[in-house]
Design a protein around this motif. Structure first.
Motif, PDB file in Angstrom:
ATOM      1  N   LEU A 192       0.845  -1.199   0.000  1.00  0.00           N
ATOM      2  CA  LEU A 192       0.000   0.000   0.000  1.00  0.00           C
ATOM      3  C   LEU A 192       0.878   1.245   0.000  1.00  0.00           C
ATOM      4  N   ALA A 193       1.896   1.264   0.857  1.00  0.00           N
ATOM      5  CA  ALA A 193       2.813   2.404   0.925  1.00  0.00           C
ATOM      6  C   ALA A 193       3.575   2.571  -0.387  1.00  0.00           C
ATOM      7  N   GLY A 194       4.056   1.462  -0.950  1.00  0.00           N
ATOM      8  CA  GLY A 194       4.801   1.523  -2.198  1.00  0.00           C
ATOM      9  C   GLY A 194       3.964   2.029  -3.358  1.00  0.00           C
ATOM     10  N   THR A 195       2.705   1.584  -3.420  1.00  0.00           N
ATOM     11  CA  THR A 195       1.803   2.020  -4.493  1.00  0.00           C
ATOM     12  C   THR A 195       1.482   3.507  -4.375  1.00  0.00           C
ATOM     13  N   LEU A 196       1.167   3.954  -3.170  1.00  0.00           N
ATOM     14  CA  LEU A 196       0.856   5.371  -2.958  1.00  0.00           C
ATOM     15  C   LEU A 196       2.055   6.254  -3.276  1.00  0.00           C
ATOM     16  N   LEU A 197       3.245   5.776  -2.918  1.00  0.00           N
ATOM     17  CA  LEU A 197       4.457   6.544  -3.200  1.00  0.00           C
ATOM     18  C   LEU A 197       4.700   6.652  -4.710  1.00  0.00           C
ATOM     19  N   PHE A 198       4.479   5.567  -5.436  1.00  0.00           N
ATOM     20  CA  PHE A 198       4.608   5.609  -6.893  1.00  0.00           C
ATOM     21  C   PHE A 198       3.591   6.572  -7.505  1.00  0.00           C
ATOM     22  N   LEU A 199       2.380   6.579  -6.961  1.00  0.00           N
ATOM     23  CA  LEU A 199       1.342   7.493  -7.457  1.00  0.00           C
ATOM     24  C   LEU A 199       1.753   8.948  -7.247  1.00  0.00           C
ATOM     25  N   ILE A 200       2.322   9.223  -6.091  1.00  0.00           N
ATOM     26  CA  ILE A 200       2.780  10.591  -5.797  1.00  0.00           C
ATOM     27  C   ILE A 200       3.934  10.971  -6.721  1.00  0.00           C
ATOM     28  N   MET A 201       4.876  10.060  -6.908  1.00  0.00           N
ATOM     29  CA  MET A 201       6.037  10.333  -7.757  1.00  0.00           C
ATOM     30  C   MET A 201       5.670  10.531  -9.224  1.00  0.00           C
ATOM     31  N   SER A 202       4.591   9.876  -9.659  1.00  0.00           N
ATOM     32  CA  SER A 202       4.226   9.929 -11.072  1.00  0.00           C
ATOM     33  C   SER A 202       2.987  10.785 -11.330  1.00  0.00           C
ATOM     34  N   ARG A 203       2.650  11.663 -10.382  1.00  0.00           N
ATOM     35  CA  ARG A 203       1.424  12.451 -10.520  1.00  0.00           C
ATOM     36  C   ARG A 203       1.414  13.315 -11.783  1.00  0.00           C
ATOM     37  N   LYS A 204       2.577  13.855 -12.182  1.00  0.00           N
ATOM     38  CA  LYS A 204       2.646  14.684 -13.390  1.00  0.00           C
ATOM     39  C   LYS A 204       2.350  13.848 -14.634  1.00  0.00           C
ATOM     40  N   ASP A 205       2.883  12.633 -14.678  1.00  0.00           N
ATOM     41  CA  ASP A 205       2.624  11.743 -15.814  1.00  0.00           C
ATOM     42  C   ASP A 205       1.150  11.384 -15.899  1.00  0.00           C
ATOM     43  N   ILE A 206       0.526  11.183 -14.742  1.00  0.00           N
ATOM     44  CA  ILE A 206      -0.895  10.815 -14.713  1.00  0.00           C
ATOM     45  C   ILE A 206      -1.761  11.966 -15.217  1.00  0.00           C
ATOM     46  N   ILE A 207      -1.443  13.176 -14.806  1.00  0.00           N
ATOM     47  CA  ILE A 207      -2.203  14.354 -15.240  1.00  0.00           C
ATOM     48  C   ILE A 207      -2.091  14.545 -16.753  1.00  0.00           C
ATOM     49  N   VAL A 208      -0.860  14.398 -17.282  1.00  0.00           N
ATOM     50  CA  VAL A 208      -0.643  14.538 -18.727  1.00  0.00           C
ATOM     51  C   VAL A 208      -1.409  13.471 -19.485  1.00  0.00           C
ATOM     52  N   PHE A 209      -1.363  12.245 -18.995  1.00  0.00           N
ATOM     53  CA  PHE A 209      -2.053  11.149 -19.661  1.00  0.00           C
ATOM     54  C   PHE A 209      -3.570  11.364 -19.669  1.00  0.00           C
ATOM     55  N   ALA A 210      -4.093  11.871 -18.572  1.00  0.00           N
ATOM     56  CA  ALA A 210      -5.540  12.087 -18.468  1.00  0.00           C
ATOM     57  C   ALA A 210      -6.024  13.142 -19.454  1.00  0.00           C
ATOM     58  N   LYS A 211      -5.173  14.104 -19.788  1.00  0.00           N
ATOM     59  CA  LYS A 211      -5.576  15.205 -20.667  1.00  0.00           C
ATOM     60  C   LYS A 211      -5.452  14.856 -22.151  1.00  0.00           C
ATOM     61  N   GLU A 212      -4.552  13.924 -22.481  1.00  0.00           N
ATOM     62  CA  GLU A 212      -4.297  13.619 -23.885  1.00  0.00           C
ATOM     63  C   GLU A 212      -5.378  12.722 -24.479  1.00  0.00           C
ATOM     64  N   LYS A 213      -5.549  12.856 -25.812  1.00  0.00           N
ATOM     65  CA  LYS A 213      -6.503  12.024 -26.546  1.00  0.00           C
ATOM     66  C   LYS A 213      -5.722  11.148 -27.533  1.00  0.00           C
ATOM     67  N   TYR A 214      -6.192   9.922 -27.703  1.00  0.00           N
ATOM     68  CA  TYR A 214      -5.469   8.982 -28.549  1.00  0.00           C
ATOM     69  C   TYR A 214      -6.418   8.370 -29.571  1.00  0.00           C
ATOM     70  N   GLU A 215      -5.872   8.190 -30.773  1.00  0.00           N
ATOM     71  CA  GLU A 215      -6.660   7.595 -31.838  1.00  0.00           C
ATOM     72  C   GLU A 215      -6.739   6.072 -31.690  1.00  0.00           C
ATOM     73  N   GLU A 216      -5.649   5.483 -31.248  1.00  0.00           N
ATOM     74  CA  GLU A 216      -5.591   4.028 -31.103  1.00  0.00           C
ATOM     75  C   GLU A 216      -6.383   3.582 -29.873  1.00  0.00           C
ATOM     76  N   SER A 217      -7.244   2.593 -30.043  1.00  0.00           N
ATOM     77  CA  SER A 217      -8.076   2.124 -28.940  1.00  0.00           C
ATOM     78  C   SER A 217      -7.276   1.234 -27.998  1.00  0.00           C
ATOM     79  N   ILE A 218      -7.795   1.077 -26.795  1.00  0.00           N
ATOM     80  CA  ILE A 218      -7.141   0.224 -25.798  1.00  0.00           C
ATOM     81  C   ILE A 218      -7.101  -1.220 -26.277  1.00  0.00           C
ATOM     82  N   PHE A 219      -8.194  -1.666 -26.916  1.00  0.00           N
ATOM     83  CA  PHE A 219      -8.270  -3.054 -27.372  1.00  0.00           C
ATOM     84  C   PHE A 219      -7.245  -3.338 -28.480  1.00  0.00           C
ATOM     85  N   LYS A 220      -6.997  -2.341 -29.333  1.00  0.00           N
ATOM     86  CA  LYS A 220      -5.996  -2.507 -30.382  1.00  0.00           C
ATOM     87  C   LYS A 220      -4.600  -2.626 -29.771  1.00  0.00           C
TER      88      LYS A 220
END
Length: 290
Positions: A192-220
């Motif tokens: 739990l501690a390790g996961t939360l720490l990774f989330l905190i460390m990668s918060r900028k990557d998560i925000i960028v990913f949430a804002k971007e749009k992609y043409e390729e689908s998840i299933f592809k």
């Protein structure tokens, strides 16, 4: 040109040694401290409790490995960072779905399963089992993403903090008298501690990913890397089951006390080899994929 090439290779080797030293240092601290505290833990927890803990770790490790379909291994392969980030979320999504299915199976069939394996005590820790699978699966996805990005120092820090949470939780639950579930709670707390720490460390990557749009689908994207669930899943399942199954069968045949002695000795004797191979292996995975 030859001198430039030699210097480039020399610089690369220095960088690889530095990466390996970060991983080795983190894993050495994370492994050495719990082992040094083993005499204290064995006074707090009984052999039977270590036996039940060994069975718990076996079940959680195998289900957590199955939960993401081994798509976590594909995270290091794409040249585009956006695809790697999407694979992180695919791994997390599959882990979440698998965790729900695992929870339903335990709710309706857990009692029979645990009784058959002579580990009925785990009936009281179904929630701990389920949450452990979830956090291990999520942790693994972020771990490979950080490995891809060569963030070795942050990985090493995370591993050390994980070990700290495991030790502190294990001591607190032991001194408060919650010895039956203390080992399992400490294992869950570390991930739990390790996961939360990774989330905190990668918060900028998560925000960028949430804002971007992609043409390729998840299933592809899942289809492109479908060889991981097709081939790696079965191979890793067989390997992990081979290493971990004695924890289950010793409980079944000889009881929790014998299983506890085995689990404890296996952990202590196997740790030196494990931390060396895993540290070098993690760096090699990144270098090889690149």
């Amino acid at each position: 040109m030859e001198i430039k090439g030699i210097l480039s290779k020399f610089k690369s080797k220095i960088y690889e040694k530095k990466n390996t030293s970060f991983m080795l240092g983190g894993r050495l601290i994370a492994q050495a401290v719990p082992i040094l505290l083993t005499p204290l833990f064995t006074r707090i927890y009984s052999p039977a409790e270590f036996g039940y803990f060994g069975a718990y770790v076996t079940i959680v490790s195998i289900i957590a490995m199955l939960s993401n379909g081994r798509y976590c291994l594909a995270i290091m392969l794409p040249k585009e960072q956006s695809k790697a980030q999407r694979l992180v979320w695919i791994s997390i999504l599959l882990t979440s779905i698998s965790t729900i299915v695992f929870a339903i199976i335990l709710l309706f069939g857990g009692t029979s399963l645990f009784s058959a394996l002579n580990i009925s005590t785990l009936n009281h820790y179904i929630l701990t089992l389920v949450l452990s699978v979830l956090f291990i699966g999520v942790y693994e996805a972020f771990f490979y993403y950080f490995l891809r990005e060569k963030r070795y120092k942050e990985i090493a820090i995370n591993i050390i903090i994980q070990a700290g949470f495991l030790i502190v939780t294990r001591l607190i639950t032991g001194f408060w008298g919650y010895t039956e579930g203390g080992l399992m709670y400490s294992y869950l707390a570390s991930y739990l501690a390790g996961t939360l720490l990774f989330l905190i460390m990668s918060r900028k990557d998560i925000i960028v990913f949430a804002k971007e749009k992609y043409e390729e689908s998840i299933f592809k994207l899942m289809s492109v890397y479908s060889k991981f669930p097709k081939y790696s899943l079965f191979a890793d399942l067989l390997k992990n089951f081979t290493f971990l199954s004695p924890n289950l069968f010793l409980n079944k045949v000889f009881g929790a006390v014998s299983a506890g002695y085995y689990a404890l000795s296996d952990k202590i004797l196997g740790s030196p080899v494990w931390f060396l191979t895993s540290s070098f292996g993690d760096v090699l995975k990144q270098e090889a994929s690149e």
